[in-house]
Design a protein around this motif. Structure first.
Motif, PDB file in Angstrom:
ATOM      1  N   GLU A 201       0.813  -1.213   0.000  1.00  0.00           N
ATOM      2  CA  GLU A 201       0.000   0.000   0.000  1.00  0.00           C
ATOM      3  C   GLU A 201       0.848   1.265   0.000  1.00  0.00           C
ATOM      4  O   GLU A 201       0.383   2.315  -0.454  1.00  0.00           O
ATOM      5  CB  GLU A 201      -0.911   0.020   1.232  1.00  0.00           C
ATOM      6  CG  GLU A 201      -1.874  -1.157   1.305  1.00  0.00           C
ATOM      7  CD  GLU A 201      -2.679  -1.140   2.586  1.00  0.00           C
ATOM      8  OE1 GLU A 201      -2.570  -0.148   3.350  1.00  0.00           O
ATOM      9  OE2 GLU A 201      -3.424  -2.114   2.832  1.00  0.00           O
ATOM     10  N   MET A 202       2.087   1.157   0.513  1.00  0.00           N
ATOM     11  CA  MET A 202       2.945   2.332   0.608  1.00  0.00           C
ATOM     12  C   MET A 202       4.357   1.997   0.135  1.00  0.00           C
ATOM     13  O   MET A 202       4.914   0.956   0.497  1.00  0.00           O
ATOM     14  CB  MET A 202       3.007   2.860   2.055  1.00  0.00           C
ATOM     15  CG  MET A 202       1.657   3.294   2.606  1.00  0.00           C
ATOM     16  SD  MET A 202       1.797   4.074   4.234  1.00  0.00           S
ATOM     17  CE  MET A 202       2.644   5.593   3.809  1.00  0.00           C
ATOM     18  N   LEU A 203       4.916   2.876  -0.689  1.00  0.00           N
ATOM     19  CA  LEU A 203       6.277   2.743  -1.190  1.00  0.00           C
ATOM     20  C   LEU A 203       7.064   3.978  -0.774  1.00  0.00           C
ATOM     21  O   LEU A 203       6.600   5.104  -0.960  1.00  0.00           O
ATOM     22  CB  LEU A 203       6.292   2.614  -2.717  1.00  0.00           C
ATOM     23  CG  LEU A 203       7.668   2.755  -3.394  1.00  0.00           C
ATOM     24  CD1 LEU A 203       8.567   1.580  -3.039  1.00  0.00           C
ATOM     25  CD2 LEU A 203       7.515   2.884  -4.902  1.00  0.00           C
ATOM     26  N   VAL A 204       8.245   3.762  -0.208  1.00  0.00           N
ATOM     27  CA  VAL A 204       9.118   4.864   0.191  1.00  0.00           C
ATOM     28  C   VAL A 204      10.473   4.672  -0.478  1.00  0.00           C
ATOM     29  O   VAL A 204      11.080   3.605  -0.376  1.00  0.00           O
ATOM     30  CB  VAL A 204       9.301   4.919   1.727  1.00  0.00           C
ATOM     31  CG1 VAL A 204      10.222   6.076   2.098  1.00  0.00           C
ATOM     32  CG2 VAL A 204       7.957   5.062   2.421  1.00  0.00           C
ATOM     33  N   LEU A 205      10.930   5.700  -1.169  1.00  0.00           N
ATOM     34  CA  LEU A 205      12.283   5.715  -1.713  1.00  0.00           C
ATOM     35  C   LEU A 205      13.090   6.685  -0.866  1.00  0.00           C
ATOM     36  O   LEU A 205      12.907   7.903  -0.961  1.00  0.00           O
ATOM     37  CB  LEU A 205      12.292   6.159  -3.177  1.00  0.00           C
ATOM     38  CG  LEU A 205      11.535   5.294  -4.183  1.00  0.00           C
ATOM     39  CD1 LEU A 205      11.777   5.795  -5.591  1.00  0.00           C
ATOM     40  CD2 LEU A 205      11.937   3.847  -4.070  1.00  0.00           C
ATOM     41  N   ASP A 206      13.949   6.163  -0.025  1.00  0.00           N
ATOM     42  CA  ASP A 206      14.781   7.012   0.810  1.00  0.00           C
ATOM     43  C   ASP A 206      16.070   7.338   0.071  1.00  0.00           C
ATOM     44  O   ASP A 206      16.643   6.474  -0.597  1.00  0.00           O
ATOM     45  CB  ASP A 206      15.091   6.309   2.134  1.00  0.00           C
ATOM     46  CG  ASP A 206      15.586   7.272   3.190  1.00  0.00           C
ATOM     47  OD1 ASP A 206      15.475   8.498   2.965  1.00  0.00           O
ATOM     48  OD2 ASP A 206      16.079   6.816   4.232  1.00  0.00           O
ATOM     49  N   GLU A 207      16.554   8.571   0.223  1.00  0.00           N
ATOM     50  CA  GLU A 207      17.680   9.081  -0.555  1.00  0.00           C
ATOM     51  C   GLU A 207      17.375   8.889  -2.038  1.00  0.00           C
ATOM     52  O   GLU A 207      18.077   8.206  -2.778  1.00  0.00           O
ATOM     53  CB  GLU A 207      18.989   8.381  -0.160  1.00  0.00           C
ATOM     54  CG  GLU A 207      19.354   8.533   1.296  1.00  0.00           C
ATOM     55  CD  GLU A 207      19.732   9.950   1.680  1.00  0.00           C
ATOM     56  OE1 GLU A 207      19.678  10.836   0.798  1.00  0.00           O
ATOM     57  OE2 GLU A 207      20.058  10.185   2.845  1.00  0.00           O
TER      58      GLU A 207
END
Length: 493
Positions: A153-159
């Motif tokens: 449900e949620m995607l996070v691309l850090d840096e």
């Protein structure tokens, strides 16, 4: 404003309070309400300002409805995916997720390369709601069918700037194809180029841009200084600086793995406790070295840029650039390891003549003129302060490649005679060469052949130029011997 004003649930507020935080940072106060509202975000902030908590806290709250104490893997589908460019950063995010989710029964794990997959497979098979991963190892699990991403449900691309670098784009696109189209996507990074923002616009749905400071801005709590020095004296200058601050730690950045290991060995021989961390070291070695540095057992950690993102050390006083990064944005990430959370820090750079153009790019990016201080006994090369000098890693002759050759003055005498074979002869373009300034590069080979003249046949002319008499006939030439095919000839006829 407090964390309670942001609308966080009591379980998260308790975890935040137990971690010692009372007031949210600017990026947290802006990002958390937007993420809780279910909107996509393109967030930029100075490194060390709390970006991780800015997406971790609202992510946990949105997934709290899936929390379950059941032991059945079916009750623990993968609901959130956090991608990080390096193992160190992935582990740092994982620690934050564990810290803030201690009062919510949500499972999380961290998967990365460099270690055996068996333990990771066993962890995934028991059911995990939140997966923190590096792209390569995640695709390995996808290929082995040990993880399903159709419920994310949620995607996070850090840096995000490093994740969307040209080398990572194919992996990112493959992962995006496996995710539901209705997901919420968050991109956080310390720097954003215009090209990265264009690419992010293609991946996000009506994203909201959050920038708590102007792009590529460095923390105001960091003091910058440049020490001009010759390349051959850098190691000695570094040891000299470290000896004058015997009670402080330093993170030293270099450009290559070879220099990383050699510099750490040199510091050890100089009586300074040091170790190296780079991509060729196994994950267990990297973890042990990093933990020793965090615990204060090591004074100096020499690292390549693989460690620029992911090293989170409280109150690290010094970051030293033994070699300047070739990309100006990497300077921001390197020095972001110090001056975190409002603490003061020092960013020291040892710069030789060949790195002046990198320094100029960095100053242009961060919009700051970094003061230069020469350490007595460690003078730079004479051409360091020459206006307009620009080196690209090697010298071009004796003069700078961007500086015109000095005009040659001729005495008011008769024209000079042509040089004899083997003598130095000025080139047509006046290029400088050799080791002396102003001397023109010779176009005459040692055997007398002049490369600046057009080709002329070596056959004797039919008549002399002054008398017109026929030239003497040369003796008949011997027939040429056949040359073997392997040596470039035609063989026997």
């Amino acid at each position: 404003m407090s964390f309670a004003d942001l609308g966080l649930i009591p379980e998260l507020l308790q975890a935040v309070a137990e971690s010692g935080y009372t007031d949210p940072t600017p990026i947290q106060s802006q990002a958390i309400p937007i993420v809780l509202a279910g909107k996509d975000i393109l967030g930029g902030a100075q490194t060390g300002t709390g970006k991780t908590a800015g997406f971790t806290l609202p992510l946990l709250q949105r997934l709290a409805r899936h929390a379950s104490t059941s032991t059945s893997p079916a009750r623990h589908q993968t609901r959130a995916l956090i991608l990080a460019p390096t193992r160190e950063l992935a582990m740092q995010v994982y620690e934050s997720v564990k810290t803030y989710s201690k009062h919510i029964p949500l499972r999380s794990t961290c998967i990365y390369g460099g270690v055996d997959m068996k333990a990771q497979v066993a962890e995934l098979r028991r059911g995990i709601e939140i997966v923190i991963a590096t792209p390569g190892r995640l695709l390995d699990h996808v290929q082995q069918k040990t993880i399903q991403l159709n419920q994310v449900e949620m995607l996070v691309l850090d840096e995000a700037d490093r994740m969307l670098d040209m080398g990572f784009i194919p992996d990112i696109k493959r992962i995006l194809e496996l995710l539901p189209a209705s997901r919420q996507s968050l991109l956080f990074s310390a720097t954003f180029s215009d090209e990265i923002k264009k690419l992010a616009d293609q991946m996000l749905k009506d994203p909201q841009l959050i920038e708590v400071a102007r792009r590529n801005m460095v923390s105001e709590t960091i003091t910058h200084v440049v020490h001009p020095v010759s390349a051959g004296m850098k190691r000695n200058l570094l040891a000299h600086l470290l000896r004058h601050q015997p009670d402080t730690q330093a993170l030293v950045f270099v450009a290559t793995k070879i220099v990383c290991g050699r510099l750490a060995h040199f510091l050890e021989r100089s009586g300074i406790s040091a170790d190296a961390i780079h991509g060729d070291k196994g994950q267990q070695q990297r973890t042990e070295t990093l933990e020793a540095f965090k615990a204060g057992k090591l004074r100096v950690l020499v690292a390549t840029d693989v460690a620029a993102r992911g090293i989170d050390i409280d109150e690290l006083p010094n970051v030293i650039n033994f070699e300047l990064p070739h990309t100006a944005e990497d300077y921001v990430h390197r020095i972001g390891r110090t001056g975190r959370a409002g603490h003061k820090g020092n960013a020291v750079s040892l710069v030789c003549s060949e790195e002046k153009h990198y320094l100029a790019d960095i100053q242009k990016l961060i919009k700051l003129e970094i003061p230069q201080e020469i350490v007595p006994g460690f003078d730079p090369d004479p051409d360091f302060f020459e206006a307009g000098s620009r080196h690209r890693g090697r010298r071009s002759g004796g003069a700078s490649a961007s500086m015109p050759a000095e005009p040659r003055q001729r005495a008011p005498a008769a024209p000079r005679a042509a040089p004899a074979a083997g003598e130095s002869r000025g080139g047509r373009n006046g290029n400088t060469g050799g080791g002396n300034r102003g001397r023109q590069r010779s176009t005459v080979a040692p055997d007398g052949f002049d490369f600046s003249k057009p080709y002329e046949s070596a056959r004797a002319p039919e008549a002399t130029a002054d008398t017109g008499a026929p030239a003497e006939k040369s003796a008949p030439r011997r027939p040429q011997r056949p040359i073997a095919v392997l040596l470039g000839g035609l063989g026997r006829k």
